[in-house]
Structure formats: C-alpha cells, structure tokens
Design an enzyme around this catalytic site. Structure first.
Site, PDB file in Angstrom:
ATOM      1  N   ASP A  25       0.816  -1.209   0.004  1.00 55.36           N
ATOM      2  CA  ASP A  25       0.012  -0.063  -0.224  1.00 55.36           C
ATOM      3  C   ASP A  25       1.002   1.109   0.145  1.00 55.36           C
ATOM      4  O   ASP A  25       1.419   1.644   0.893  1.00 55.36           O
ATOM      5  CB  ASP A  25      -0.944   0.095   1.258  1.00 55.36           C
ATOM      6  CG  ASP A  25      -1.749   1.417   1.517  1.00 55.36           C
ATOM      7  OD1 ASP A  25      -1.732   2.349   0.607  1.00 55.36           O
ATOM      8  OD2 ASP A  25      -2.263   1.445   2.455  1.00 55.36           O
ATOM      9  N   LYS A  41       2.814  11.339  -3.505  1.00 54.98           N
ATOM     10  CA  LYS A  41       1.917  10.610  -4.382  1.00 54.98           C
ATOM     11  C   LYS A  41       0.950  11.735  -4.722  1.00 54.98           C
ATOM     12  O   LYS A  41       0.361  11.218  -6.040  1.00 54.98           O
ATOM     13  CB  LYS A  41       1.109   9.724  -3.345  1.00 54.98           C
ATOM     14  CG  LYS A  41       0.002   8.669  -4.008  1.00 54.98           C
ATOM     15  CD  LYS A  41      -0.469   7.767  -3.001  1.00 54.98           C
ATOM     16  CE  LYS A  41      -1.443   7.156  -3.457  1.00 54.98           C
ATOM     17  NZ  LYS A  41      -2.091   6.232  -2.325  1.00 54.98           N
ATOM     18  N   GLU A  48      -7.258   0.766  -4.409  1.00 55.64           N
ATOM     19  CA  GLU A  48      -7.327   0.936  -2.918  1.00 55.64           C
ATOM     20  C   GLU A  48      -8.615   0.571  -2.174  1.00 55.64           C
ATOM     21  O   GLU A  48      -8.681  -0.472  -1.564  1.00 55.64           O
ATOM     22  CB  GLU A  48      -6.807   2.357  -2.362  1.00 55.64           C
ATOM     23  CG  GLU A  48      -5.406   2.584  -2.547  1.00 55.64           C
ATOM     24  CD  GLU A  48      -4.715   3.742  -2.483  1.00 55.64           C
ATOM     25  OE1 GLU A  48      -5.672   4.798  -2.335  1.00 55.64           O
ATOM     26  OE2 GLU A  48      -3.524   4.073  -2.691  1.00 55.64           O
ATOM     27  N   ASP A  94     -13.147   5.328   1.326  1.00 50.69           N
ATOM     28  CA  ASP A  94     -11.448   5.172   1.598  1.00 50.69           C
ATOM     29  C   ASP A  94     -11.306   6.830   1.475  1.00 50.69           C
ATOM     30  O   ASP A  94     -10.749   7.252   0.623  1.00 50.69           O
ATOM     31  CB  ASP A  94     -10.960   4.531   0.528  1.00 50.69           C
ATOM     32  CG  ASP A  94      -9.453   4.508   0.613  1.00 50.69           C
ATOM     33  OD1 ASP A  94      -9.000   4.946   1.729  1.00 50.69           O
ATOM     34  OD2 ASP A  94      -8.682   3.876  -0.169  1.00 50.69           O
TER      35      ASP A  94
END
Lengths: 187, 604
Positions: B10, B72, B173, B196
C-alpha cells in the site's frame, strides 16, 4: 469478429434472458481464475467482458446480432416522429443543464455553489422526467424483438435495422441524460 | 531469492505498508522496531544518502525544504497541471522538467522526480519485507487510488521498477480494502460501499460480493482530497488565531505537525491544549481547541466527499446494483468522528468500522498477491476503469471509446481511413475524463496511425484500445489488409523546456522561494473575492432572515475584511487569501441554509 453468443455458450437469440448472460459470464470468468498463469488460452478475458456488456444491453445485443446475421444490411438512420418530439424536448434541457454545470464549475466557494442548488434540483427533475419518457420507448422496441427475429428468418432485416436505428438514438439520449443527472447529483 | 513470493504494497500518501499471505492469512509486515507503518517521507541531508521513512519524518521539522512528503499527490502529473495553491502548499520547491514533468528541487544539484522519490519509499518497503521474511523479494502487487488515471498508474509502475520490483498487478485501494473485508465472508452475498479517505486521496467504490466474486460496480473519487487537506485547514486556523502573519517553511511544518496531532487527539478527546513552545525565537504560543471547533473547521472539507459518494451510489443504482447494505470505512481520516456521523446522516447506514483504517488496503494487496501466486483461491476480482477513455474528434470534442466503470480488462476498436490521397499517417489524441470537450480532459498522449499510401478512403486501419487488469492502456493498430498487429507508442504530451530554462527555474525556486507567485496568487484570490462579495449579498437577500444573528455579525465582519484586503495597494496575496478563507468559513451556515431552503421548497 468474435461471436459473443457462442463465446458465452448462449443461443443466438435477441430475446436472451439477462440472468442467463450473467450466469454464463460468471462460469467462464471462474474458469479463467484470478491468475494469468491459470487462464484458459482459448478465451480472451477482454472478449468475455465485452460479451457480457454487449449481450446484457438490448441495443448492443441487436447490433451484434445484426452484424453476425446480416453484416451488409444498410443502416437505417431515419428518426420516428415520436422520437423527434422527444429530441426537441431533450436538446434544450441538456443545453440549459450544461450552462448550469459550467457555472457550478466556475464557482469556487461553498456559498456560490449553494446559490445554484435550486436550479440544480429543477434540472434534475426535468432530466428524470425525460428518462421516464425514454424508458417506455425503449421497452416498446425490445418487445418487437421476437417479430424482428421472425422477419429475419424470411430474409427481411429491415425491421432489425429500423429498430437498431431508433434504439441507438434512445441509448445515446439516455446516456446523455444520465451523465447530466450524475453531474447534477455531484453538484 | 524466492521467485514464487509476491508481496502486497500500500503506497500511501502519508504512510505506506507491506504485507504478504502466510499460511492462507494476510498479514502486514513490521520493521525491526516492530512498526508496521512507514511514513511516505524522504529527506536529503546536506551529505550522504537520503533518509526514508521514520528517520525522514523526524527530520521534517529541522529541514522542511529538504524533506519530501505526500509525493503521491504529484506522481504522474505535469507541472502545468498544478494549481498555484498546490505548488505553494507542497512544502518543498517544485519545478518543471524539460517535458513539463514535475521535479522536486532539493537544491540546484538535486532534482528528483516523484517516481524516483516513490521508488525510494518502495525500496524501503521491499527491504522491510526482505528482513521480515528473510528472503529477497522481486515481485509485488501495488495499490493506487481507484481514481488514478492512466499516467499516474504508469508512473507508479515505473517507480516500482526503479525499486527493483516487478509489478504483478496494480489494484485499486478501495477494491483491496473490500478484499480484506470479504475474505472471511465468501459465502455471503452483499452490496457494499467502501469509503476510503486517506492522507491525500478519496475514493468511493461500490462492490457486489457474491459466490467469491468481488465485482466493482462503480467508483468515483478525488485524487486531491484527504487528510493533508484537513491538516492544512487546521494549520491555517492556528495561524489566523495566533495572528502569525507570514510563516517560514519551518514554522509551516511545525503548524502542520501540530495540526495533525490535534486532529488525531480530538478523534478521542473532547478538548485539547495546543502549545507552540519557542515557535518564533523565544516567543511561545498556546491555544485551546475543542472537538466542536475542529468539526466546524473540517466540515466543509468532509462535505466535499458527499457529492462524489452520491455520484457513485447513483451510478451503481443506474447499473441495477442492489441497495447498498454496508458502508465500510478505511483510510486514517475515517477515524474522525464527524466523518462517521456525516456518513450516517447522508446515507442512513451505520458505518462499518470493522477494518483497520490504516492496514486494510495493505492486507487487500497481500490477498491479491496471494491470489496471483496461488496462496489464496476461490476469489475472482472484477474491477472497472474509473475514467472514460476516448479520442479527440472534429470540433475538439471527446469521442468516448471505453466508458468509465467498464469492467477491465476491456478492449474497443475504431476503424480509421485516410482522408486525403497518399496520406501516410494520422495522429490521434488519446484522452481520459468525463467532459464533452477534449481540452477539459486529461491528454494521455498522441498516437500515430500508419496508412499504406493510396487514394482517399482506401486505407483501413483498425485501432484497438485495450485497458489491462492494471487499468493501463495499450493501443494496437491492425492493418485490415494484412491482418498485421502492432503496438502504437503513446507519446506523452510534452512541452519542451530547454536545459537553461530548467536551471533558471530551479535557481529561482530556491532563491526566491514563492515570491514570484505573489501576483498570480493575488489575482486568483481577487477573483474569489469578486465571486464571494456579490454572492453574499444575494444570499442574504434570499435567506438572510433565517440566519442567526451571531452568524450575520460574523459575515458582516468578514465581508469588511475582504473589502479592506482588496483595497490594499501592496497586493498582499496572503492577507487577501486569509480574508477570503474567513468569509468562506463565516458563510458556511448561510450556504447550508440556502441548500436546505432549496430542498424544503421542493417538498412543498
């Protein structure tokens, strides 16, 4: 061209049961497994997914069936008067919605966006009403599928091309309405 | 080396984790200090190798401009795609590379791409796995936000390759989280939504779980919305309350670190005392903050997830999915009580908090890795492409070839012909996005379709757009005459910048910090003020009688603040932005009343 009916092991019929399409797709997908190493080399996974998408949708199914049965049949792009009436209603509603969505995109504050709520609700209601008008028209064409197959049995593909032409218009408008509705929901 | 072993990673915005399936069970691996979370942070000391993870995280307050976090948010994006706010809030200098790619300028000699920084984090995770498993590792499954586009996915894959990892699968994800949730529920049938909200991205996916099939029905998200945004709102609030004025990078880093601590503390406590010892030289500051204060600040950011979630719900309903029965929360930001309250209020479902907010995505990645190496069976994962793929057609419109939420892998073809005699090729612009006009979508690149020269209309080249299981695009061309297939290169949209210009930008970014951006930020802030002031007047005319007196007074004061800041001849962009934020905050109740009134008029 891949025959999606054959790929899913289903009869080459317009009146397919969507449940059968789903069941067959699941069985075939399971046979492919989750890993590339265990994939069945005779089945291409994208084709399998495309087969499911195509056969589950009446307009796509009819187009595929026609492409298999009468690939040279000329397309019929005439538009029924009932559909023309609908189009004359849809077009301004979509244009107005686009203007509203553009204003919403330009708004950078919660307050400016909130000012557009009332208009957004009205637009949603109008689009929902349009979708309700499209559904029975689509349903009416799907009900003709048996007759279309019968005519095709005698070599007459004109009802099929006619139905496909109308379904394509309706599908396109339905997609446009749904897209605007989703954008309004996200306002 | 264990050739069979595949790890699940992850790669998060704020923290990253690595997992594996052992004896049929997924588990997250710990480092030598028994920590399972690795901060997604890299820091460059003046000399020596870069620090990664915890060590880098600790140095962020000492060397904020040489410490990179939340990279990211920049991976797979172009410099020109960034807003001035994003550049300003990055916390480290960003410059454009030769082809408009983003580069982090640690110093004039150290220009690093987001892929290279992500590769350092991935290398650290690979080493944690190798230590824990006592074997070398070379294969991985990596998670990405569901709403990542093609370019962001490709960049993540490149980062893994730089870290010495072969990417066996990119997995979304929320889909990974659903796998972790459903692994022990394979006999059940249910429609679930995974909400999420991570450190930097938000996704909502709706899945059907049945007979071991995990099928994503719809997904929606925002790759620029997460815990980082919440931290910034809190940090800005501290700066405003304490009247700190202009902040140094070190002060900004301290405020952000404290904001994060306060956010976490107020998820369990009702009140906290916030102290800033020796914040500015010998000057110390302190303030009190309650959960109620925090919630007032965070509500507008959390509210941004609502329309995205509603869109995914509506789309799933339109595709005939059954009613959503469970709402599964993952991502560190879902620990915030207000998130849970709001979700229950919006969707009428008690949020399912059975999953570990930080670990479930990594566990899902490990399960997918286990599936690929045969350690987990009986699961079939069916995911979708989050964004429509299309090409630019006449009039600058986007013609959708593969609609969003299509099951992947998927392929679709178009037939192209030569428009003029002896035409040798044709350029197609490949796009991703949902807007009608091509220019409003992401340009993935150009593809050149070759034609055999001949009379107009004689060439027939079928172009096939295929999206693989990783959500990555491949374009193939088939000459219908020869039946020959070949892969077409997607040339990424490049804005060539010469070396000198890059050097100049690097030097400016380091020497002048963000000064050069003042005028741009001022103009943007001014536009916002010009939108807000008339909107306030109109809204008050409509529903002012329903607004509590305290709020009215706060609005009047904030309007005055904006007007004064706008009149400043020095064009103080920071002050105008702060005044706008204050007015934005003061009008939250007014905005909510407007929305409520619109809906109640409907009921009548």
């Amino acid at each position: 061209m891949t025959n999606f009916f054959a790929l899913l092991g289903l009869p080459e019929s317009l009146g397919l049961d969507p449940v059968a399409v789903e069941r067959s797709w699941r069985e075939k997908s399971r046979s492919l497994g989750g890993t590339p190493d265990r994939s069945d080399p005779d089945i291409d996974h994208p084709d399998l997914n495309q087969a499911r998408t195509t056969l589950a949708d009446p307009a796509l199914r009819l187009a595929h069936w026609l492409a298999l049965r009468a690939p040279e049949a000329p397309a019929d792009r005439r538009i029924d008067p009932a559909l023309m009436d609908l189009f004359s209603t849809i077009s301004p509603v979509l244009a107005k919605t686009d203007q509203l969505l553009a204003r919403h995109r330009r708004a950078t504050t919660a307050l400016a966006k909130a000012m557009l709520t009332r208009e957004a609700i009205d637009a949603q209601l109008q689009i929902q009403e349009l979708l309700q008008r499209i559904q029975p028209l689509k349903g009416g064409i799907v009900e003709q599928f048996d007759a279309i197959e019968e005519a095709a049995g005698t070599g007459d593909f004109q009802p099929a091309t006619r139905a496909l032409g109308q379904l394509k218009f309706l599908k396109r408008w339905e997609e446009q309405c749904r897209e605007r509705l989703l954008s309004l929901i996200a306002c | 080396m264990n050739e069979e072993l595949i790890i699940g990673i992850d790669l998060g915005t704020t923290n990253s984790l690595v997992g594996v399936v052992d004896s049929g069970f997924p588990l997250v691996l710990a480092d030598r200090d028994r920590d399972r979370l690795t901060p997604s942070c890299v820091s460059w000391a003046a000399e020596g190798l870069p620090l990664v993870g915890k060590k880098a995280f600790r140095s962020r307050l000492l060397a904020p401009e040489r410490t990179v976090s939340s990279i990211k948010r920049f991976i797979g994006r172009t410099f020109s795609d960034l807003t001035s706010e994003e550049r300003e809030e990055a916390g480290f200098p960003l410059v454009a590379g030769r082809h408009d790619e983003i580069l982090v300028a640690i110093d004039p000699a150290t220009l690093i791409s987001p892929e290279e920084i992500s590769a350092l984090i991935l290398t650290c995770l690979r080493e944690i796995a190798e230590d824990a498993l006592e074997t070398t590792v070379s294969r991985a499954v990596i998670t990405v936000p569901a709403y990542f586009n093609n370019t962001q996915r490709e960049a993540t894959k490149r980062a893994a390759e730089l870290a010495g990892l072969t990417v066996e699968r990119i997995i979304n994800e929320p889909t990974a989280a659903a796998l972790a949730y459903g692994l022990d529920k394979l006999e059940e049938s249910a429609t679930v939504a995974v909400y999420d909200l991570g450190g930097g991205t938000f996704d909502l996916s709706i899945l059907q779980m049945r007979d071991g099939f995990f099928e994503v029905i719809s997904t929606a998200g925002d790759t620029r919305l997460g815990g980082d945004d919440l931290d910034r709102v809190i940090a800005r609030h501290f700066a405003a309350i304490l009247e700190l004025g202009e902040l140094s990078p070190g002060e900004e880093a301290t405020l952000l670190a404290r904001a994060r601590e306060v956010k976490e503390a107020l998820s369990t406590e009702e009140d906290v005392a916030v102290r800033f010892p020796f914040f500015r030289g010998s000057e110390s500051f302190a303030l009190e903050m309650s959960r109620r204060d925090l919630e007032k600040l965070l509500a507008p950011v959390i509210e941004r997830t609502r329309p995205i979630a509603r869109r995914a719900f509506a789309e799933a309903a339109g595709k005939g999915a059954g009613e959503v029965e469970r709402l599964i929360l993952v991502g560190g930001s879902t620990r915030i009580p207000l998130v849970r309250e709001k979700l229950q209020e919006w969707f009428g479902l008690v949020p399912d908090i059975s999953q570990h907010p930080d670990e479930s995505v990594a566990l899902g990645a490990a399960i997918q890795a286990g599936m690929l190496c045969g350690r987990v069976r009986q699961i079939i994962l069916v995911d979708v492409t989050p964004l429509s793929l299309g090409i630019e057609t006449f009039g600058g419109l986007m013609n959708v070839i593969i609609p969003r939420n299509s099951t992947i892998p998927v392929k679709a073809g178009e037939l192209f012909t030569n428009a003029v005699d002896l035409q040798e090729s044709m350029a197609i612009r490949v796009l991703q996005g949902e807007r009608e006009m091509a220019k409003d979508n992401w340009l993935l690149g150009d593809v050149t379709v070759p034609f055999t020269p001949g009379p107009k209309g004689s060439a027939r080249v079928g172009v096939q757009f295929a999206i693989d299981r990783d959500g990555i695009l491949e374009v193939l061309a088939r000459d219908t005459a020869t039946g020959e297939d070949h892969v077409l290169e997607i040339r990424h949209a490049a804005v060539d910048v010469d070396d000198e210009a890059v050097e100049r930008m690097v030097s400016e970014s380091i020497d002048c910090a963000f000064d050069d951006m003042n005028e741009r930020v001022w103009t943007e802030a001014q536009l916002k003020s010009e939108e807000l002031i008339p909107a306030v007047s109109e809204a008050l005319a409509r529903v002012g009688h329903l607004v509590p007196a305290d709020d009215l007074a706060a609005i009047e004061e904030a309007v005055l603040g904006v007007k004064m800041a706008m009149a400043d001849e020095k064009h103080d962009a920071v002050a105008l932005k702060a005044a706008n934020s204050a007015l934005d905050e003061a009008t939250q109740t007014l905005a909510a009343i407007l929305v409520e009134t619109a809906f109640s008029e409907l009921d009548c």
